[in-house]
Scaffold this motif. Sequence first.
Motif, mmCIF file in Angstrom:
data_model
loop_
_atom_site.group_PDB
_atom_site.id
_atom_site.type_symbol
_atom_site.label_atom_id
_atom_site.label_comp_id
_atom_site.label_asym_id
_atom_site.label_seq_id
_atom_site.Cartn_x
_atom_site.Cartn_y
_atom_site.Cartn_z
ATOM 1 N N SER A 55 0.806 -1.231 0.000
ATOM 2 C CA SER A 55 0.000 0.000 0.000
ATOM 3 C C SER A 55 0.842 1.286 0.000
ATOM 4 O O SER A 55 0.300 2.351 -0.259
ATOM 5 C CB SER A 55 -0.976 -0.005 1.177
ATOM 6 O OG SER A 55 -0.261 -0.099 2.380
ATOM 7 N N ASP A 95 1.661 0.331 7.149
ATOM 8 C CA ASP A 95 3.017 -0.215 7.273
ATOM 9 C C ASP A 95 3.810 0.012 5.984
ATOM 10 O O ASP A 95 3.248 0.416 4.953
ATOM 11 C CB ASP A 95 2.972 -1.700 7.673
ATOM 12 C CG ASP A 95 2.436 -2.596 6.562
ATOM 13 O OD1 ASP A 95 2.032 -2.079 5.509
ATOM 14 O OD2 ASP A 95 2.424 -3.829 6.744
ATOM 15 N N ASP A 120 5.974 -1.966 3.403
ATOM 16 C CA ASP A 120 6.439 -3.272 2.918
ATOM 17 C C ASP A 120 7.580 -3.022 1.944
ATOM 18 O O ASP A 120 7.455 -2.166 1.053
ATOM 19 C CB ASP A 120 5.302 -3.999 2.183
ATOM 20 C CG ASP A 120 4.071 -4.155 3.056
ATOM 21 O OD1 ASP A 120 4.137 -4.899 4.034
ATOM 22 O OD2 ASP A 120 3.041 -3.487 2.777
HETATM 23 MG MG MG Z 1 1.248 -3.165 3.836
#
Ligand code: MG
Length: 551
Positions: free
Chosen positions: A210, A221, A223
Motif C-alpha cells: 500500500s 506499514d 512493505d
Molecule cells: Mg502493507
Amino acid sequence: QRPIVRLLSCPGTVAKDLRRDEQPSGSVETGFEDKIPKRRFSEMQNERREQAQRTVLIHCPEKISENKFLKYLSQFGPINNHFFYESFGLYAVVEFCQKESIGSLQNGTHTPSTAMETAIPFRSRFFNLKLKNQTSERSRVRSSNQLPRSNKQLFELLCYAESIDDQLNTLLKEFQLTEENTKLRYLTCSLIEDMAAAYFPDCIVRPFGSSVNTFGKLGCDLDMFLDLDETRNLSAHKISGNFLMEFQVKNVPSERIATQKILSVLGECLDHFGPGCVGVQKILNARCPLVRFSHQASGFQCDLTTNNRIALTSSELLYIYGALDSRVRALVFSVRCWARAHSLTSSIPGAWITNFSLTMMVIFFLQRRSPPILPTLDSLKTLAEDKCVIEGNNCTFVRDLSRIKPSQNTETLELLLKEFFEYFGNFAFDKNSINIRQGREQNKPDSSPLYIQNPFETSLNISKNVSQSQLQKFVDLARESAWILQQEDTDRPSISSNRPWGLVSLLLPSAPNRKSFTKKKSNKFAIETVKNLLESLKGNRTENFTKTSGK
Ligand code: MG
Ligand code: CTP
C-alpha cells in the motif's frame, strides 16, 4: 498545516517535479495529492528511488531557524527541496540536487562519543544536528503531518460535506499518503538499501504494497523487499569469446533456505548497526519469511522480505486500477475505513479480512457493474505490450495506462457504496470465489470460507486466513450498512446539520455494540432498530466514533 516544501534553483530536477504535479487527474478532483499521475509504475518507482538516493534524514533540535539550517546545508551542495516533520522529535528530509553533495556532508560529519557508552562507528544518510549555541534559536518550524486527522475532526468534516459522494472524496483526501509521506517511505527504503548493500552491493530495496499501490493510508506499514535480480543478471551480459565466467558462490538446498539466510544476516545487521531501527524481529519460518522492525525516525513499521517480485507486480496492477477511474480509490478508502471502524480488519495478524482482500473485493465489484467501471485482468492482458513471466507465473498485463479505454459508467459513489454492501451482503460465499482475472464468480476450489484468487499465483487464495465467523461478521455488517444507506435516501439531514449521516452513520459502532454508547437501555438491538439508535446518537457525536489506527 501545509508542509514547507521549498524548491530552490536546481536545473532539471525542479522542472521534472513541477511537471509531475501538473499531470491531469481523473474526472473528480479531491485535492492536490489525489492527482494520480498517469505515468508507468516503473517510471514512477525509478524516479522516486533516484530522488531518495539524493536525500538525507536529519534529526534536528526542536527550535531551529529554517533559513540558517538551509544555509548551513547548502555549503555541501544545492538543495532541491526539503520539509520538516515531527516523530519523537523534529526531523528534516532534505533532498539535494546531486548525489555527490551527500559525500561532502558525510565528510563534514563526525561520530559522537559519550563517556558512558561506546558508539559503533557507522556512516549513513541519517544525521543528528546539534546547535553549538543552545540558546540561540527561538522559532519553531512548521512541520508536515505524517498521520491522519483524529476521528473527531474527520467526523466533523464528513458531517459538513455536501453529499455522500463528497464524504467519500473527503475521506480519501484526508487519509491518502501525502507527497511528503511518500518521499519519506522511499527514503526509508533507500536507507535500508545502503545497509543491505554492505553485503550485496548491487541490491535494490523496493517498496511495495500500500505504500506504492495508491491505496495506502497515512500510518500504514511499509512493505519492502530486497531485490537481488541486478546481482543475478550481471552474469547475463553477453560477452564474446569461448569462455563463460561465473562467480564462485555457496549453494544451499532451496530458495527458501537462501531467503532465510539472507534475511537472518540483514536482521542482525539492522539490529546491531541500523540507526533508528528498533524492535527487530526475524520471522523466518513464515510462508513468506520476513524481518519486521520499527524505523523510529520515520515512525514506519517495516516488513522486509526478499524476492517478492510477484507482490510488486500485484502492487503495479492495483496502481493501474487506482489510476483508471477516480471513483476506485474513493470507494476502497471508505470500505477500508468502514472495515477498520467495525474491527473487521486489524493490525494484528489473525483470522480477519485484510485490506488487500477488501481492495480486491472492491475491484471485483467494479468489474461487475454494467457497464463495467474496471476492466478484467484478462482484458488488460490482451492489451499488453510485452509478455511477462515471473517464477513460472504469467504476469502479463498492459503497463501503459493510455492504452486502456476509460469507462462509460457514470454511477455516483453513493450508489456504488450502497450497491457494494448489497452485492457482498448477498454474495454466495459458500459456493463462489472472487476472481478479478476473469471478472466473474468461479466455483470455489476448496472449502475456505472466503476465497479470493491471487491474480498471479492463481492456485493461491489471498484470504485463506479468514474464518467463517469473520466472514459472517462482514456479511452482517454489509447488510446492515446497505440498509442504513437505504434509509438515508428518505431521511437526509439539511447540509448545515452536524448529526451523523451518510458515511458517518456507517462508521459508527454496529448495532450490538451501540448499546454501550446510548443512554437509553433497549433490548432490541436487531437491524430494525438501527434507525432509532442513530436518532439517539444525535447528541452523542464524536466521542463515540470508533478509534481507527494505523491500518
Ligand atoms: Mg502493507
Ligand atoms: N500480498 C499478497 N498476498 C497476500 C497478502 C499480501 O500477494 N495474501 C501482497 C500484496 O501485494 C500486498 C502486499 O503483499 O499489497 C503487502 O501486504 P499487506 O501489507 O498485508 O497489504 P497492503 O496492501 O500493504 O495493505 P496495508 O495498508 O493493510 O498494509
